[in-house]
Design a protein around this motif. Structure first.
Motif, short mmCIF file in Angstrom:
data_model
loop_
_atom_site.label_atom_id
_atom_site.label_comp_id
_atom_site.label_asym_id
_atom_site.label_seq_id
_atom_site.Cartn_x
_atom_site.Cartn_y
_atom_site.Cartn_z
N ASP A 1 49.09 47.68 40.86
CA ASP A 1 50.64 47.11 40.47
C ASP A 1 50.31 45.94 40.60
OD1 ASP A 1 51.92 50.07 41.17
OD2 ASP A 1 51.65 49.59 43.32
N ASP A 2 49.80 45.18 40.52
CA ASP A 2 49.70 43.69 40.76
C ASP A 2 48.55 42.95 39.60
OD1 ASP A 2 47.94 43.18 42.78
OD2 ASP A 2 49.25 43.49 43.65
N ILE A 3 47.98 42.43 39.25
CA ILE A 3 46.89 41.04 39.15
C ILE A 3 46.07 41.09 40.03
CG2 ILE A 3 46.38 39.56 37.14
CD1 ILE A 3 48.14 41.54 36.06
N THR A 4 46.45 40.67 40.83
CA THR A 4 45.22 40.74 41.71
C THR A 4 44.25 41.99 42.64
OG1 THR A 4 46.50 39.15 43.03
CG2 THR A 4 44.90 39.98 44.35
N ASP A 5 44.69 43.00 42.16
CA ASP A 5 44.01 44.70 41.83
C ASP A 5 43.46 44.48 41.00
OD1 ASP A 5 45.24 45.29 44.18
OD2 ASP A 5 47.02 46.67 43.12
N LEU A 6 44.09 44.11 39.52
CA LEU A 6 42.63 43.85 38.19
C LEU A 6 41.58 43.12 38.81
CD1 LEU A 6 45.74 44.64 35.49
CD2 LEU A 6 43.90 46.12 36.13
N ILE A 7 42.29 41.88 39.25
CA ILE A 7 41.00 41.28 38.96
C ILE A 7 39.72 41.49 40.46
CG2 ILE A 7 40.58 38.54 40.11
CD1 ILE A 7 43.37 37.38 39.39
N GLU A 8 40.13 42.17 41.22
CA GLU A 8 38.96 42.58 42.01
C GLU A 8 38.36 44.12 41.46
OE1 GLU A 8 41.16 44.64 45.40
OE2 GLU A 8 41.86 42.45 46.58
N ILE A 9 38.96 45.10 40.30
CA ILE A 9 38.43 46.15 39.25
C ILE A 9 37.65 44.90 38.84
CG2 ILE A 9 38.56 47.91 38.15
CD1 ILE A 9 41.44 48.05 39.23
N ARG A 10 37.64 43.98 38.03
CA ARG A 10 37.23 43.69 37.00
C ARG A 10 35.88 43.03 37.98
NH1 ARG A 10 38.77 37.68 36.07
NH2 ARG A 10 38.25 37.48 38.39
N ASP A 11 35.92 42.50 39.25
CA ASP A 11 34.56 42.27 39.33
C ASP A 11 33.70 42.84 40.18
OD1 ASP A 11 35.86 40.08 40.04
OD2 ASP A 11 36.75 38.67 40.91
N ASP A 12 34.26 44.61 40.87
CA ASP A 12 33.58 45.48 41.11
C ASP A 12 32.73 45.73 39.81
OD1 ASP A 12 33.17 47.09 42.93
OD2 ASP A 12 33.65 48.87 41.93
N PHE A 13 33.55 46.08 38.64
CA PHE A 13 32.48 46.28 37.38
C PHE A 13 31.63 45.78 37.49
CE2 PHE A 13 36.24 49.02 35.81
CZ PHE A 13 36.01 49.63 36.37
N GLN A 14 31.77 44.11 37.51
CA GLN A 14 30.95 43.31 37.22
C GLN A 14 29.22 43.35 38.36
OE1 GLN A 14 30.17 40.29 35.18
NE2 GLN A 14 28.65 40.93 36.13
N LYS A 15 29.80 43.77 39.69
CA LYS A 15 28.94 43.78 40.83
C LYS A 15 28.56 45.08 39.98
CE LYS A 15 31.25 42.03 44.50
NZ LYS A 15 32.46 42.48 45.90
N LYS A 16 28.23 46.59 39.57
CA LYS A 16 27.56 47.57 39.49
C LYS A 16 26.86 47.62 38.70
CE LYS A 16 31.63 50.81 40.71
NZ LYS A 16 32.62 51.28 40.55
N LEU A 17 26.80 46.41 37.56
CA LEU A 17 26.60 46.16 36.25
C LEU A 17 25.26 44.71 37.03
CD1 LEU A 17 28.48 45.35 33.98
CD2 LEU A 17 26.92 46.90 33.62
N ASP A 18 25.20 44.64 37.85
CA ASP A 18 24.31 43.41 38.40
C ASP A 18 23.52 44.18 39.24
OD1 ASP A 18 25.98 41.36 37.49
OD2 ASP A 18 26.42 41.34 39.47
N SER A 19 23.70 45.40 39.93
CA SER A 19 23.22 46.38 41.01
C SER A 19 22.42 47.26 39.47
CB SER A 19 24.12 47.20 41.49
OG SER A 19 23.54 48.32 42.43
N ILE A 20 22.70 47.59 38.98
CA ILE A 20 22.37 48.23 37.93
C ILE A 20 21.15 47.49 37.48
CG2 ILE A 20 22.32 49.13 34.99
CD1 ILE A 20 24.94 50.26 35.48
N MET A 21 21.12 46.28 37.18
CA MET A 21 19.48 45.23 36.24
C MET A 21 19.54 45.41 37.46
SD MET A 21 21.30 44.88 33.32
CE MET A 21 20.10 43.56 33.05
N SER A 22 19.43 45.17 39.18
CA SER A 22 18.31 44.93 39.88
C SER A 22 18.00 46.58 40.34
CB SER A 22 19.48 44.84 41.57
OG SER A 22 19.69 45.52 42.24
N LEU A 23 18.28 47.62 39.22
CA LEU A 23 17.47 48.82 40.05
C LEU A 23 15.99 48.61 39.39
CD1 LEU A 23 20.40 51.44 40.03
CD2 LEU A 23 18.64 50.86 41.76
N ASP A 24 16.24 48.17 37.92
CA ASP A 24 14.95 48.10 37.67
C ASP A 24 13.74 47.50 38.98
OD1 ASP A 24 15.41 49.51 35.05
OD2 ASP A 24 16.07 48.23 34.33
N THR A 25 14.00 46.67 39.08
CA THR A 25 13.14 45.46 40.07
C THR A 25 12.81 46.41 41.39
OG1 THR A 25 13.81 43.56 39.49
CG2 THR A 25 13.16 43.68 41.71
#
Length: 551
Positions: A316-340
């Motif tokens: 319902d607000d932009i703050t939640d969208l920002i949290e979702i954006r940051d969560d997708f960033q964390k997931k991608l960072d995690s994927i990059m670290s999985l190889d290591t």
């Protein structure tokens, strides 16, 4: 060693107190007298499941208590790890109440059955006909050989490494699974992230845009209202400000005549000033009346984007969208670290594999080194027990995989008859042969891995009189290193004992109970003579018994 056993209200025993000595003790009595009841009661102290049907008096609780001399058994750490009071004279107690519930105690401290069982396994080994069936099982055969090897520290080190190795294997499989799933999800996560990043989200932006859109959509109304206000307040020929100024000037000339007029003039002056300020504010609103179609389109497009993203992600607000954006960033960072993480776990598993392989080779080497001597000693004992043609072999097969006990598959091969083919014990040994083979194995293992007490339940099954004497000699020899007890029907075995307990049935007030009594030398002579006789004990039987009892 077991020094004392107290039994109350257990099957046919209303109450019994039995003391035990070091060395070799036999327990005899007629069939059905209750010899095995003694073992049943002792088994309760070793963690056997409670059964309310064992209560002789169904309204009273059953209590079995045993005292063990554990001095010198190095059990202090066990007591410490389980928060128990260590005593050289340790008492185990088990109680069963009429409801069927039971309680266990070690030195008066309540314990669960697992602790009682673990401690009991360090104190007593009960060898029964049922246990003889274990001889066909691969795990039991391995345990027997490892008992003869007697290198528990090496096996413990291997098992510690195997636990780490298994955990590393599990962890690597989990990481690979996560990595595969992550790769499947990566494109989706990246698309969502890029879309949200492209939106350049600002937590305060939405209300400002909504306000600007509302102003632009009402620009014409705002312009009309501003023009009207200007006209009424100051631009018309008879504007409100001009007329108020005329009234103020007219009354200002009369202000000295009356205090009320002066007050009225001041109020007019304040009103003129306030209206002048309002007129200036209205001029500022004139900018809002400038309608820009391009700006309106930009605002509407931006709002459409933000509303669409909110609807897509169910927020319902932009703050939640920002949290979702940051969560997708964390997931991608995690994927990059999985190889290591995968590579690090692979390296750890490789090191553990090398260390585990080294320990497994050491275990295998020891097993192979002692197996030839083990085979010869088993065969020698079997010959003493009347199996002069018996052949016993240990087959050690190296497995491709690690197990909790190394990489060896241990198989005992046996043949009791001259010229016969070696085969697995389950296919080549009768019940009597199994019993004698188990005794030989136990005898050898006990020489190097001593338990304080071992109890044989009818080890003489299927044994002839000639062999019985040799069997008794083996039990007697074992008793020089540990406490040995045997329930037997054979006088040749009973005659070898250092102590003799007799179990018999008695009737009191119409109730049959079992009694356990220690026998004197005279009592032993009579009991062994009875075992040698048919119905009546003869002098010849007594003489034969006396001859058997001679060292």
């Amino acid at each position: 060693m077991l020094s004392h056993l107290s039994i109350k209200n257990y099957t046919l025993i209303d109450r019994a107190e039995v003391s035990f000595l070091p060395g070799f003790t036999v327990i005899t009595g007629e069939t059905g007298a209750g010899k095995s009841i003694l073992l049943g009661a002792l088994s309760l102290l070793l963690g056997k499941r409670a059964d309310p049907s064992v209560l002789m008096d169904k309204d009273e609780k059953c209590v079995v208590e045993a005292t063990f001399d554990i001095h010198g058994l190095n059990l202090e750490s066990f007591f410490r790890e389980n928060d128990l009071d260590y005593e050289p004279e340790t008492v185990l107690r088990r109680e069963i109440v009429p409801s069927g519930k039971s309680r266990a105690f070690v030195n008066d401290t309540p314990v669960n059955l697992n602790i009682l069982k673990d401690l009991g396994e360090k104190l007593v080994d009960i060898h029964s006909q049922h246990q003889t069936l274990l001889l066909n099982e691969a795990d039991f055969q391995r345990e027997v050989l490892d008992g003869y090897v007697n290198e528990p520290e090496l096996l413990r080190e291997y098992q510690e490494l195997f636990t780490q190795y298994s955990e590393s294997e599990r962890r690597l499989a989990q990481l690979n699974e996560e990595n595969q799933q992550a790769r499947r999800d990566e494109d989706y996560f990246r698309f969502q992230l890029e879309e949200l990043q492209a939106a350049r989200l600002n937590a305060d932006e939405l209300p400002q845009l909504e306000e600007r859109a509302a102003m632009l959509s009402h620009a014409e109304e705002i312009g009309t209202s501003v023009a009207l206000a200007r006209s009424v307040l100051k631009e018309d020929e008879h504007s409100v400000l001009d007329q108020l100024n005329q009234v103020k000037d007219a009354f200002s000339r009369l202000a000295e005549l009356h205090g009320g007029i002066r007050e009225f003039v001041e109020r007019l002056r304040s009103t003129v000033i306030e209206l002048s300020d309002l007129s200036g504010d209205i001029d500022r609103f004139s900018d809002l009346a400038d309608f820009d179609p391009e700006e309106m389109k930009q605002v509407e497009d931006r709002l459409d984007l933000l509303y669409r993203l909110q609807q897509k992600h169910h927020v319902d607000d932009i703050t939640d969208l920002i949290e979702i954006r940051d969560d997708f960033q964390k997931k991608l960072d995690s994927i990059m670290s999985l190889d290591t993480q995968v590579e690090e776990e692979k390296a750890r598993l490789e090191k553990l594999t090398v260390a585990l392989e080294e320990k497994a080779k050491s275990l295998s080497g020891l097993r192979k080194k002692v197996s030839a001597g083990f085979e010869k000693e088993v065969e020698a004992l079997l010959k003493q027990l009347g199996m002069k043609d018996a052949v016993f072999k240990v087959e050690i097969e190296v497995l491709k995989r690690f197990t909790p006990w190394g990489r060896d598959k241990i198989t005992f091969l046996f043949n009791a008859n001259k010229g016969g083919q070696l085969s697995k014990i389950s296919k080549s040994a009768s019940g009597g042969e199994l019993s004698r083979l188990m005794l030989a194995l136990k005898s050898l293992v006990q020489q190097v891995q001593v338990l304080p007490t071992i109890i044989f339940d009818e080890i003489d099954s299927g044994v002839s009189g000639e062999i019985a004497g040799k069997l008794g000699n083996i039990l007697k020899k074992m008793s020089s290193q540990l406490q040995v007890m045997a329930i037997t029907h054979l006088p040749q075995i009973a005659a070898k004992a250092d102590a003799h307990l007799n179990v018999y049935k008695a009737e009191r007030e119409g109730v049959t109970t079992s009694r356990i009594v220690p026998l004197t030398n005279e009592g032993r002579l009579e009991e062994i003579a009875k075992m040698l006789s048919d119905e009546k004990i003869t002098d010849a039987a007594r003489q034969a018994a006396l001859a058997l009892m001679q060292p």
